[in-house]
Design an enzyme around this catalytic site. Structure first.
Site, mmCIF file in Angstrom:
data_model
loop_
_atom_site.group_PDB
_atom_site.id
_atom_site.type_symbol
_atom_site.label_atom_id
_atom_site.label_comp_id
_atom_site.label_asym_id
_atom_site.label_seq_id
_atom_site.Cartn_x
_atom_site.Cartn_y
_atom_site.Cartn_z
ATOM 1 N N HIS A 66 0.832 -1.199 0.000
ATOM 2 C CA HIS A 66 0.000 0.000 0.000
ATOM 3 C C HIS A 66 0.875 1.260 0.000
ATOM 4 O O HIS A 66 0.708 2.147 -0.838
ATOM 5 C CB HIS A 66 -0.922 -0.014 1.222
ATOM 6 C CG HIS A 66 -1.802 1.174 1.326
ATOM 7 N ND1 HIS A 66 -3.045 1.226 0.735
ATOM 8 C CD2 HIS A 66 -1.630 2.368 1.939
ATOM 9 C CE1 HIS A 66 -3.591 2.395 0.980
ATOM 10 N NE2 HIS A 66 -2.752 3.109 1.712
ATOM 11 N N GLU A 67 1.821 1.305 0.935
ATOM 12 C CA GLU A 67 2.691 2.480 1.035
ATOM 13 C C GLU A 67 3.625 2.592 -0.164
ATOM 14 O O GLU A 67 3.964 3.693 -0.593
ATOM 15 C CB GLU A 67 3.488 2.447 2.347
ATOM 16 C CG GLU A 67 2.639 2.465 3.604
ATOM 17 C CD GLU A 67 1.675 3.633 3.703
ATOM 18 O OE1 GLU A 67 1.929 4.698 3.105
ATOM 19 O OE2 GLU A 67 0.644 3.493 4.385
ATOM 20 N N HIS A 81 1.880 4.590 -2.889
ATOM 21 C CA HIS A 81 1.986 6.045 -2.687
ATOM 22 C C HIS A 81 3.385 6.535 -3.051
ATOM 23 O O HIS A 81 3.549 7.546 -3.735
ATOM 24 C CB HIS A 81 1.711 6.421 -1.229
ATOM 25 C CG HIS A 81 0.317 6.169 -0.769
ATOM 26 N ND1 HIS A 81 -0.792 6.705 -1.377
ATOM 27 C CD2 HIS A 81 -0.151 5.455 0.288
ATOM 28 C CE1 HIS A 81 -1.877 6.335 -0.718
ATOM 29 N NE2 HIS A 81 -1.515 5.560 0.283
#
Length: 165
Positions: free
Chosen positions: A17-18, A21
């Site tokens: 997820h990170e 980003h």
């Protein structure tokens, strides 16, 4: 054992997820100040280029600190560090790029899920013999996963892991 497995799986999901980003911000030239797995206190970190990569003590989360995402990033206290810390502010890129950077965490998880399912289907996942593709299953077998205490199966000597042919 289940708690450890849960933390490992959650850590992998948080990482992907990170990473979504992070990669989107880097792609659009936005400065990323920190990429961290876990929540503080910090166990160890390493600065590579403009970004600090950190592993923290509480393993149930993570974050990416993107320059210009918060209002306090507007004030630059150390002007001497400007040459090393070049990069666009998050609030200076166009709105569609900001939206893509913010939503890319979910997109990273979707891509990871598709990758895992693709690998699973290539290797061969267990499936139900009562499904629509029953005639295409080559090696049908039934494996016992759990036996209730005092049940007829336990009395008959069936144990978890036994295969019924």
């Amino acid at each position: 054992m289940s708690v450890i497995l849960f933390i490992i799986i959650l850590g992998i999901l948080v990482f992907t997820h990170e990473l979504g980003h992070f990669l989107a911000a880097k792609f659009f030239g936005v400065r990323v100040d920190e990429f961290a797995i876990g929540f503080p206190p910090r166990l160890f970190s390493k600065k590579i280029g403009e970004t600090v990569y950190a592993v923290n003590a509480v393993p149930i989360g993570g974050y990416v600190k993107i320059y210009g995402e918060n209002s306090e990033d507007e004030i630059e206290t150390d002007k001497t560090d400007y040459v090393v810390r070049v990069g666009k502010k998050m609030n200076k890129v166009s709105k569609w790029k900001q939206a893509l950077i913010l939503s890319s965490g979910v997109l990273g998880n979707l891509i990871f899920a598709c990758l895992l399912l693709s690998i699973g289907f290539m290797v061969g996942l267990p499936t139900s013999p009562g499904g629509p593709f029953t005639n295409e299953i080559k090696e049908q077998k039934l494996i016992i996963t759990n036996v209730l205490p005092g049940s007829p199966a336990e009395i008959a000597g069936i144990k978890p892991g036994d295969q019924i042919l």
